[in-house]
Design an enzyme around this catalytic site. Structure first.
Site, short mmCIF file in Angstrom:
data_model
loop_
_atom_site.label_atom_id
_atom_site.label_comp_id
_atom_site.label_asym_id
_atom_site.label_seq_id
_atom_site.Cartn_x
_atom_site.Cartn_y
_atom_site.Cartn_z
N LYS A 9 -28.20 34.56 23.80
CA LYS A 9 -28.54 33.15 23.98
C LYS A 9 -27.78 32.41 22.87
CE LYS A 9 -32.12 29.76 23.40
NZ LYS A 9 -32.69 29.54 22.09
N GLY A 11 -26.71 30.24 19.99
CA GLY A 11 -27.54 29.56 19.00
C GLY A 11 -28.70 30.39 18.49
N CYS A 12 -28.95 31.54 19.09
CA CYS A 12 -30.07 32.39 18.66
C CYS A 12 -29.75 32.99 17.29
CB CYS A 12 -30.31 33.50 19.67
SG CYS A 12 -31.56 34.71 19.15
N ILE A 13 -30.62 32.77 16.34
CA ILE A 13 -30.45 33.25 14.97
C ILE A 13 -30.32 34.78 14.94
CG2 ILE A 13 -31.59 33.46 12.72
CD1 ILE A 13 -32.90 30.69 13.40
N ARG A 16 -27.08 36.19 16.36
CA ARG A 16 -25.99 36.02 15.39
C ARG A 16 -26.02 37.16 14.35
NH1 ARG A 16 -25.84 30.33 14.29
NH2 ARG A 16 -28.00 30.76 14.00
#
Length: 140
Positions: A9, A11-13, A16
């Site tokens: 997804k 933008g998912c921390i 990343r």
């Protein structure tokens, strides 16, 4: 090193952080948007384990609020719901040399393809899961 198709997804921390671990180990990533992929039950099922409750993103706002009803006794219906609303899919999904995986179990990935380090923190549970909305798609 290996090529990893990594469905995330954007933008998912945690996605990343997971990608960083793979890249640090020298693996090549083909990052794809999980939410824009054209999922069908046939294309999604190989990524999923045997335990149906493990298929679901528990941080999904509708799951947390009870608005989304999932009948775990009907796996095909749950698969159809996941295809219609990919935010329901626990992530990441990874294709590693033809072996499909769901979630980031660092020990398992380390045994399969090697990682240079294991995470010292939980990088599977959404850090925003304590919030009322959890992780939402951009624009929601």
């Amino acid at each position: 090193m290996v090529q990893v198709v990594f469905y995330e997804k954007p933008g998912c921390i945690n996605n990343r952080k997971q990608k960083k671990l793979l890249e640090e180990a020298g693996h090549s990533l083909d990052a794809r948007n999980l939410l824009k992929a054209d999922w069908t039950p046939q294309s999604l099922r190989p990524f999923l384990g045997d335990e149906i409750t493990g298929w679901i993103n528990k941080s999904h706002p509708g799951v947390k609020s009870g608005e989304v009803s999932l009948d775990y006794s009907q796996p095909e219906a749950v698969l159809a719901q996941m295809c219609a609303d990919p935010l329901l899919i626990r992530r990441p999904l990874m294709d590693i040399d033809g072996q499909c995986l769901q979630g980031f179990e660092a020990d398992r990935i380390d045994q399969m393809i090697g990682l240079t380090r294991l995470p010292q923190e939980d990088i599977e549970s959404c850090p925003k899961s304590h919030s009322r909305d959890g992780c939402r798609m951009e624009g929601q």
